[in-house]
Design a protein around this motif. Structure first.
Motif, PDB file in Angstrom:
ATOM      1  N   GLU A  33      41.404 -15.874  -5.295  1.00 31.32           N
ATOM      2  CA  GLU A  33      42.377 -14.817  -5.027  1.00 31.32           C
ATOM      3  C   GLU A  33      41.686 -13.598  -4.428  1.00 31.32           C
ATOM      4  O   GLU A  33      40.660 -13.139  -4.922  1.00 31.32           O
ATOM      5  N   ARG A  51      43.549 -21.367  -6.174  1.00 32.59           N
ATOM      6  CA  ARG A  51      44.414 -20.185  -6.086  1.00 32.59           C
ATOM      7  C   ARG A  51      43.876 -19.303  -4.961  1.00 32.59           C
ATOM      8  O   ARG A  51      42.811 -18.699  -5.088  1.00 32.59           O
ATOM      9  N   ASN A  53      45.773 -16.813  -3.469  1.00 30.30           N
ATOM     10  CA  ASN A  53      46.695 -15.691  -3.326  1.00 30.30           C
ATOM     11  C   ASN A  53      45.963 -14.479  -2.761  1.00 30.30           C
ATOM     12  O   ASN A  53      44.834 -14.190  -3.149  1.00 30.30           O
TER      13      ASN A  53
END
Length: 143
Positions: A33, A51, A53
């Motif tokens: 992230e 992940r 993001n």
């Protein structure tokens, strides 16, 4: 880096990985992230369930990378290459794909919501069972 390095579940949140060579690396389930992957080499990397993001992938090479079940919320992929990449069941929420190449990418059962595909190339991309809602296709190539 060592060839085919294995870093599953690694936490590289908010790191600057500009020009990093992670080609073929296993980053399955990694927390990426907020990472900056400017001009990074991630071809054939295993990014399953990673992940991503708020990740920024500018001019990054993700050719033939496996992003199955990956999460890309508010990610920015600008002039990135995802040709032949697998994004099976990946979630792209408000992801910006600006001049990104997804030629022959496999987006089967992917969830693409609120994304912007501006001048993106999805030639020969596989979108079977993909759920695509509220997506802006501007000057995108879809054939």
């Amino acid at each position: 880096k060592a060839p085919s390095e294995h870093l599953p579940g690694a936490d590289f949140a908010n790191e600057d990985m500009t020009e990093a060579d992670l080609e073929g690396t296993c980053l399955e389930g990694a927390n990426l992230e907020g990472v900056i992957f400017e001009r990074a080499k991630l071809a054939e990397a295993n990014l399953k369930s990673a992940r991503l993001n708020r990740t920024k992938c500018s001019e990054a090479d993700l050719k033939s990378a496996d992003l199955s079940n990956a999460f890309l919320e508010d990610a920015i992929l600008q002039e990135a290459c995802l040709d032949g990449a697998t994004l099976h069941e990946a979630e792209l929420l408000r992801t910006a794909l600006f001049k990104t190449s997804l030629v022959s990418a496999k987006l089967t059962s992917a969830k693409i919501t609120g994304a912007g595909l501006v001048a993106a190339n999805l030639s020969n991309a596989v979108l079977d069972w993909a759920v695509i809602t509220d997506v802006a296709f501007k000057a995108a190539i879809l054939v």
